[in-house]
Structure formats: C-alpha cells, structure tokens
Design an enzyme around this catalytic site. Structure first.
Site, PDB file in Angstrom:
ATOM      1  N   PHE A 299       0.813  -1.225   0.000  1.00  0.00           N
ATOM      2  CA  PHE A 299       0.000   0.000   0.000  1.00  0.00           C
ATOM      3  C   PHE A 299       0.840   1.265   0.000  1.00  0.00           C
ATOM      4  O   PHE A 299       0.366   2.325  -0.400  1.00  0.00           O
ATOM      5  CB  PHE A 299      -0.940  -0.001   1.225  1.00  0.00           C
ATOM      6  CG  PHE A 299      -0.258   0.425   2.510  1.00  0.00           C
ATOM      7  CD1 PHE A 299      -0.116   1.772   2.816  1.00  0.00           C
ATOM      8  CD2 PHE A 299       0.260  -0.503   3.405  1.00  0.00           C
ATOM      9  CE1 PHE A 299       0.527   2.173   3.987  1.00  0.00           C
ATOM     10  CE2 PHE A 299       0.902  -0.114   4.568  1.00  0.00           C
ATOM     11  CZ  PHE A 299       1.032   1.230   4.858  1.00  0.00           C
TER      12      PHE A 299
ATOM     13  N   LYS B  21      -0.760  -6.852  -9.293  1.00  0.00           N
ATOM     14  CA  LYS B  21      -1.759  -7.077  -8.239  1.00  0.00           C
ATOM     15  C   LYS B  21      -1.461  -6.043  -7.156  1.00  0.00           C
ATOM     16  O   LYS B  21      -0.582  -6.225  -6.318  1.00  0.00           O
ATOM     17  CB  LYS B  21      -1.618  -8.503  -7.688  1.00  0.00           C
ATOM     18  CG  LYS B  21      -2.868  -9.111  -7.084  1.00  0.00           C
ATOM     19  CD  LYS B  21      -3.496  -8.322  -5.944  1.00  0.00           C
ATOM     20  CE  LYS B  21      -2.778  -8.436  -4.647  1.00  0.00           C
ATOM     21  NZ  LYS B  21      -3.296  -7.505  -3.606  1.00  0.00           N
TER      22      LYS B  21
ATOM     23  N   SER C 220       5.231  -7.041   3.344  1.00  0.00           N
ATOM     24  CA  SER C 220       5.732  -7.412   4.668  1.00  0.00           C
ATOM     25  C   SER C 220       6.512  -8.727   4.594  1.00  0.00           C
ATOM     26  O   SER C 220       6.317  -9.531   3.668  1.00  0.00           O
ATOM     27  CB  SER C 220       4.553  -7.558   5.624  1.00  0.00           C
ATOM     28  OG  SER C 220       3.665  -8.530   5.118  1.00  0.00           O
TER      29      SER C 220
ATOM     30  N   CYS D 249       9.429   1.941   3.665  1.00  0.00           N
ATOM     31  CA  CYS D 249      10.316   0.827   4.038  1.00  0.00           C
ATOM     32  C   CYS D 249      11.734   1.318   4.268  1.00  0.00           C
ATOM     33  O   CYS D 249      12.551   0.596   4.827  1.00  0.00           O
ATOM     34  CB  CYS D 249      10.309  -0.229   2.952  1.00  0.00           C
ATOM     35  SG  CYS D 249      10.942   0.408   1.413  1.00  0.00           S
TER      36      CYS D 249
ATOM     37  N   GLU E  64       8.738  -4.310  13.246  1.00  0.00           N
ATOM     38  CA  GLU E  64       8.570  -3.183  12.323  1.00  0.00           C
ATOM     39  C   GLU E  64       7.258  -2.502  12.710  1.00  0.00           C
ATOM     40  O   GLU E  64       6.186  -3.125  12.651  1.00  0.00           O
ATOM     41  CB  GLU E  64       8.492  -3.691  10.881  1.00  0.00           C
ATOM     42  CG  GLU E  64       8.257  -2.578   9.898  1.00  0.00           C
ATOM     43  CD  GLU E  64       8.114  -3.038   8.451  1.00  0.00           C
ATOM     44  OE1 GLU E  64       7.418  -4.039   8.203  1.00  0.00           O
ATOM     45  OE2 GLU E  64       8.697  -2.375   7.577  1.00  0.00           O
TER      46      GLU E  64
HETATM   47  P1  NAD Z   1       1.468  -6.613   2.913  1.00  0.00           P
HETATM   48  O1  NAD Z   1       2.474  -7.696   3.007  1.00  0.00           O
HETATM   49  O2  NAD Z   1       0.307  -6.648   3.835  1.00  0.00           O
HETATM   50  O3  NAD Z   1       0.847  -6.574   1.430  1.00  0.00           O
HETATM   51  C1  NAD Z   1       1.663  -6.526   0.271  1.00  0.00           C
HETATM   52  C2  NAD Z   1       0.927  -7.198  -0.879  1.00  0.00           C
HETATM   53  O4  NAD Z   1       0.791  -8.591  -0.611  1.00  0.00           O
HETATM   54  C3  NAD Z   1      -0.487  -6.683  -1.092  1.00  0.00           C
HETATM   55  O5  NAD Z   1      -0.736  -6.651  -2.476  1.00  0.00           O
HETATM   56  C4  NAD Z   1      -1.350  -7.691  -0.363  1.00  0.00           C
HETATM   57  O6  NAD Z   1      -2.630  -7.793  -0.941  1.00  0.00           O
HETATM   58  C5  NAD Z   1      -0.566  -8.982  -0.510  1.00  0.00           C
HETATM   59  N1  NAD Z   1      -0.595  -9.849   0.674  1.00  0.00           N
HETATM   60  C6  NAD Z   1      -0.614  -9.498   1.971  1.00  0.00           C
HETATM   61  N2  NAD Z   1      -0.549 -10.572   2.771  1.00  0.00           N
HETATM   62  C7  NAD Z   1      -0.502 -11.634   1.969  1.00  0.00           C
HETATM   63  C8  NAD Z   1      -0.426 -13.037   2.199  1.00  0.00           C
HETATM   64  N3  NAD Z   1      -0.369 -13.545   3.413  1.00  0.00           N
HETATM   65  N4  NAD Z   1      -0.400 -13.842   1.127  1.00  0.00           N
HETATM   66  C9  NAD Z   1      -0.413 -13.349  -0.105  1.00  0.00           C
HETATM   67  N5  NAD Z   1      -0.483 -12.019  -0.384  1.00  0.00           N
HETATM   68  C10 NAD Z   1      -0.522 -11.177   0.632  1.00  0.00           C
HETATM   69  O7  NAD Z   1       2.250  -5.236   3.010  1.00  0.00           O
HETATM   70  P2  NAD Z   1       1.617  -3.770   3.141  1.00  0.00           P
HETATM   71  O8  NAD Z   1       1.043  -3.597   4.490  1.00  0.00           O
HETATM   72  O9  NAD Z   1       0.759  -3.476   1.961  1.00  0.00           O
HETATM   73  O10 NAD Z   1       2.937  -2.880   2.987  1.00  0.00           O
HETATM   74  C11 NAD Z   1       3.770  -2.569   4.056  1.00  0.00           C
HETATM   75  C12 NAD Z   1       4.919  -3.534   4.147  1.00  0.00           C
HETATM   76  O11 NAD Z   1       5.659  -3.518   2.923  1.00  0.00           O
HETATM   77  C13 NAD Z   1       5.927  -3.161   5.216  1.00  0.00           C
HETATM   78  O12 NAD Z   1       6.345  -4.334   5.866  1.00  0.00           O
HETATM   79  C14 NAD Z   1       7.066  -2.535   4.437  1.00  0.00           C
HETATM   80  O13 NAD Z   1       8.329  -2.592   5.067  1.00  0.00           O
HETATM   81  C15 NAD Z   1       7.044  -3.356   3.211  1.00  0.00           C
HETATM   82  N6  NAD Z   1       7.703  -2.675   2.108  1.00  0.00           N
HETATM   83  C16 NAD Z   1       8.956  -3.102   1.787  1.00  0.00           C
HETATM   84  C17 NAD Z   1       9.643  -2.472   0.774  1.00  0.00           C
HETATM   85  C18 NAD Z   1      11.008  -2.924   0.398  1.00  0.00           C
HETATM   86  O14 NAD Z   1      11.500  -2.451  -0.601  1.00  0.00           O
HETATM   87  N7  NAD Z   1      11.640  -3.828   1.131  1.00  0.00           N
HETATM   88  C19 NAD Z   1       9.053  -1.391   0.097  1.00  0.00           C
HETATM   89  C20 NAD Z   1       7.772  -0.991   0.451  1.00  0.00           C
HETATM   90  C21 NAD Z   1       7.104  -1.644   1.469  1.00  0.00           C
END
Ligand code: NAD
Length: 512
Positions: free
Chosen positions: A164, A188, A241, A296, A397
């Site tokens: 997000f 997605k 995440s 992040c 985090e």
């Molecule tokens: P999230 O993991 O909840 O969701 C990310 C994506 O995965 C979304 O499209 C979501 O629909 C999908 N998703 C979520 N849980 C899932 C599961 N169990 N199985 C399959 N798909 C799933 O992350 P978020 O809350 O949208 O974003 C924040 C997180 O992203 C933080 O942990 C942040 O550190 C990380 N992030 C990392 C980077 C990087 O470059 N390392 C960059 C941006 C964000």
C-alpha cells in the site's frame, strides 16, 4: 497490514464508485461478488469499493498477457523504447492527477505523492534505455570459423504484487523494466489504494502500449496464490511485509518461478559523537516521520553512540512541534494520517507496550488533538527513548510515526546491534569522520547504506534491495538487476562452415 472494515450499509456501499480489473486493455468488473472497502484516511470515510478477483478472472488476466506476449516480444527494440518514452511523458504530464489519487487513498501529503511519483518515473526513464540495456556480447573467432554470442530474452508473463505504501512507485520499479525487455505484466496492487493502478494502465494505453501487455488484477490472497502458482507465469516480483514475502518466495520458487520478494524493515540510524547535531536532528525527524513513517526506508531506530544522546534528543524534541499534521491535500500539512484505522491503532499500541516494558515516552502521538477528535486515521509523532533490544517496539517493524532511541557506548556496539536485527534493509551513519564512515560501509550487514543521508534509496540505475529478512531471492529490484531478473541469457555458438572440411568427430568440442 490488516485492513479496517468500517461499518457501512449495503445500500451505501452499492452507490460507491467501484475499482475493477484492467484486462486486455479494458476495465473488467469482477463477478466474484466480493469486494473490499477503500477509504479516504483523512476523513475516515469509505469512498470506493475494490473488486476481489475470482479464479476465473485470474485465468482471464493470465490468458490476456499470454496472448499479447509473442507479438510484444517480437516488437523491435526501437518501437519498445519509443513506447516507453511515450509512457514516461504520459506519466509526467499527469503528475497532479496521479498524485491526487495517491493522497486520496493512501493519505500521504501531496508533496510526498509527487516525490514518490518522481522516483517512480525515474525507473521508466531508465527502462527507455532498453536498446542499450538488453545488449548481448559477441566474441569473434573463438575457434577457427566459430563465433560465440549471448542474447537476453524476455521470460514471458510476469507478475508484480505490491504494497500500500507506494502505490505508483513500487509498480514502476517493476513494470518499466519488465515491459521494456519484452515481457507482459500483471500487477496485483494493494486493496487499500488500488485506483492509481487503473489510471496508470489507462495512461499507458493512451501512450500506445498494446492491449494485454499490462494488466491489473485487483484482489487479495486468492489472487496472489493464483498468480504465484500459475504455470503460465514465469516470474514474480513482490514487495510487502516479511511474512508474505517469505511465503510468496517459497511457494513461487516451489512452482519453478523466478522470485524476488522484498520484505519489511527496521532501519537503524547510527549517530557518532562527532555528528553535526542540527543536521542529524533534521534528518531523523524527516526520515522518521515523513509519510507518517510508512516507508520501508524510514528511519525507525536511532542508535546514539556516547555523549551525543542528550543533545540530540533535545534537538529532535525541539523540532517535533514543526511537524504539522493534517489532511494530505492541505499544503500546510507535512504529515498526513495513517493508511487505515486498524494500522493506526496497531502503531499506537507500540507506544503503550514501550511504556509497559520500561522505555521513556518523550513524545506520545496519542496526545495529538487529531488522534482524539478526528474521524481520520491520525496519530501524532512519537519519540520513545531508553529502548532496549528486548522490547517489542525495537524488535518489530512498527511502520508508523514512531522513532525509538537506543543508547550505546561504542561504535562496535552500534554495528553489532544493527547487524543482529532481523531486518537489513537500510541504515545510515551520521558522522564527520570519513574514516569511520568508510569502516561502517565495510562492517555493516545491510543492503543499502547512507552516509549522512537518512533515506538512501538507490537511484534508478543502481538496484534496490535489503539483506536478511528484508529480501528473499538473489535479485535486487530495478536498475541492472531488474533487467537481468526479467530476462534469461542464451549463448549461441555459430559456424558457417566450408562443407569441404566436414567430418565426424565424437570427441568433446575443443577450440582450435
Ligand atoms: P502486505 O504484506 O500486507 O501486502 C503486500 C501485498 O501482498 C499486497 O498486495 C497484499 O494484498 C498482498 N498480501 C498481503 N498478505 C498476503 C499473504 N499472506 N499472502 C499473499 N499475499 C498477501 O504489506 P503492506 O502492508 O501493503 O505494505 C507494508 C509492508 O511492505 C511493510 O512491511 C514494508 O516494510 C514493506 N515494504 C517493503 C519495501 C522494500 O523495498 N523492502 C518497500 C515498500 C514496502
């Protein structure tokens, strides 16, 4: 992140605009009968619903991308580069519209949306250089009359699953290079802020991208596992995440795909005793609270070495009232709300747990009037001092406007602490000592390092990626590693022989 489900009557939901899929160049409404709410975080009101893909719709998106692949792959490099230039210009001339969409669903201030977009567009600009980026190598006369050369070819249909917090930039980290190198792409996006993905798709179509080359599938875990396990998808890029990244890496690679899965972070800022206090305090406040800490590469933990602790905390405290919090569309706001109520409440819970576990709450974001009185998902800035490595607010985090401070006596302790944390995404050292900074870049076990730079996101012609639990896979994202990730190497050994010298030889081929 868990999404909030605010109460809303079915009738009210039915009248809300709906965000659907983009498949084969058009909007496709889901027939799954399932949707998720989309909110304006500044008001707390639901503004839209987003469709959730059914298994049939996953098939539809994959089939469209698969059908578009042969023609797109055969499109000349010049034409692909030209299309990327047009896409870049389309994004560039709609910066305000894209930025407004980001702010309306994510909540970040408009200037931050503009910043995200600018960094995203740089990735498209990099991809415009595809004729140069996709060049192979050639060795003449490796043996008599024999030449060897290598080429890099696209993988086929590739998918990107995005978080997000950067609904425009993170997809651009992926699809620019993927499309430029001849792949077709399925995005997605997060269900929390899905609209921008459709807008980008429309702009790309107007810019001349053929239908089916870029598709958007809205949805949740069903869509993700459908893509991750689909036999017609060659590679998955994931950002989100760590638990999800680990899971997608494991299931994607088990299904025989190339996977790069970027996870969470807890970025440490190491402050040596000789650091410039004013510059360091400015950097800590900007990098800790910018975009409400939902980056992040945000600074999450300040590690003070020796005597600098007290003056630095004083300098940060003095700056906290300058962080004006409000609706992201108000030019006076420096920090907007958090993305959902559930996430805001989870972030706030770390202030309480820090207090209960013995930390000192220097600033408590729950005291901000907007936290108490507004329907928006606001939280003020928090500063938690006297944090120790066993506390939840240090280990986890938090992903919100909360800075934690750990005091150590020596540089070695600061490095050990940083290297022993679960995450190794980014880090920064603040010092005036070039020798210490150089030693730090050698010692530190983290993928992206800043020297007096708090958010060291690499420019688009380098690659982005953390270490340890911040990245699963061998490949960092975008830049040269992105091009390599989306292409496979082929080596050709060629001879145009003189038939007169032809003979049978069962020995292993040798050069001569
Ligand atoms: P999230 O993991 O909840 O969701 C990310 C994506 O995965 C979304 O499209 C979501 O629909 C999908 N998703 C979520 N849980 C899932 C599961 N169990 N199985 C399959 N798909 C799933 O992350 P978020 O809350 O949208 O974003 C924040 C997180 O992203 C933080 O942990 C942040 O550190 C990380 N992030 C990392 C980077 C990087 O470059 N390392 C960059 C941006 C964000």
């Amino acid at each position: 992140m868990t999404q909030t489900m605010e109460p809303q009557s079915a009738a009210a939901q039915a009248n809300l605009p709906r965000v659907s899929h983009w498949i084969n160049g058009k909007i496709v409404a889901s027939t799954s009968g399932q949707s998720r709410p989309v909110y304006n975080p500044a008001t707390g009101q639901q503004t839209k619903t987003v469709d959730v893909a059914s298994p049939e719709e996953i098939e539809l998106a994959v089939a469209a991308a698969k059908e578009a692949f042969p023609k797109w792959r055969a499109t000349s490099l010049s034409k692909r580069a030209d299309t990327l230039f047009r896409i870049r210009n389309a994004f560039d001339s709609h910066r305000d519209e894209i930025g407004a969409l980001i702010t309306a669903e994510h909540g970040k201030v408009l200037s931050d949306s503009a910043g995200e977009l600018a960094r995203g567009i740089e990735n498209i600009e990099y991809a415009c250089g595809v004729p140069q980026l996709q060049k192979g190598e050639f060795s003449e006369q490796v043996s008599t009359g024999v030449d060897v050369y290598s080429i890099r070819q696209p993988l086929g249909v590739v998918a990107g699953i995005t978080p997000f917090n950067f609904p425009a930039m993170v997809p651009m980290w992926m699809f620019g290079n993927a499309i430029a190198t001849g792949n077709t792409f399925i995005l997605k996006p997060s269900t929390v802020d899905p609209s921008v993905s459709i807008y980008l798709a429309q702009l790309m179509q107007e810019a001349g991208l053929p239908d089916g080359v870029f598709n958007v599938l809205q949805g949740d875990r069903v869509a993700v596992s459908g893509l991750t396990e689909h036999p017609d998808i060659a590679a998955i890029s994931f950002v989100g995440s760590t638990p999800a990244a680990r899971k997608i890496y494991e299931s994607g690679t088990r299904a025989g795909k190339r996977v790069q899965a970027l996870g969470g972070a807890k970025n440490h800022m190491i402050v040596l005793p000789d650091a410039d206090i004013g510059l360091t305090a400015d950097a800590a406040v900007s990098a800790g609270y910018g975009s409400a800490g939902e980056r992040c590469m945000a600074i999450a933990t300040i590690v003070t070495v020796g005597d600098i602790h007290d003056p630095l905390i004083e300098a940060i405290k003095e700056r906290l009232p300058q962080v004006v919090i409000g609706d992201g569309t108000d030019p006076a706001s420096l920090m907007g709300p958090l993305v959902t109520r559930t996430h805001r409440d989870k972030v706030a819970s770390y202030i309480e747990s820090g207090k209960a576990q013995g930390a000192t709450i220097v600033a408590d974001g729950r005291e901000h009037p907007l936290y108490k009185d507004s329907d928006g998902f606001y939280l003020g800035v928090s500063l938690i001092d006297d944090v120790t490595p066993d506390m939840d607010c240090y280990r986890d985090e938090i992903f919100g406007p909360v800075l934690t401070v750990v005091k150590v006596d020596t540089y070695e302790e600061a490095v050990t602490l940083t290297n022993e944390h679960e995450f190794g995404n980014g880090t920064a050292i603040f010092t005036r000592d070039g020798g210490a900074a150089r030693q730090f870049q050698f010692d530190i076990d983290v993928g992206m390092v800043g020297i007096n730079v708090p958010i060291p996101v690499p420019v688009s012609y380098y690659s982005f990626g953390g270490w340890r639990a911040s990245l699963f896979g061998d490949s960092h994202m975008y830049g040269p590693e992105g091009v390599k990730f989306y292409t496979k190497g082929k080596v050709i050994t060629s001879r145009w022989p003189d038939p007169a010298t032809s003979e049978i030889n069962l020995g292993f081929p040798r050069t001569k």
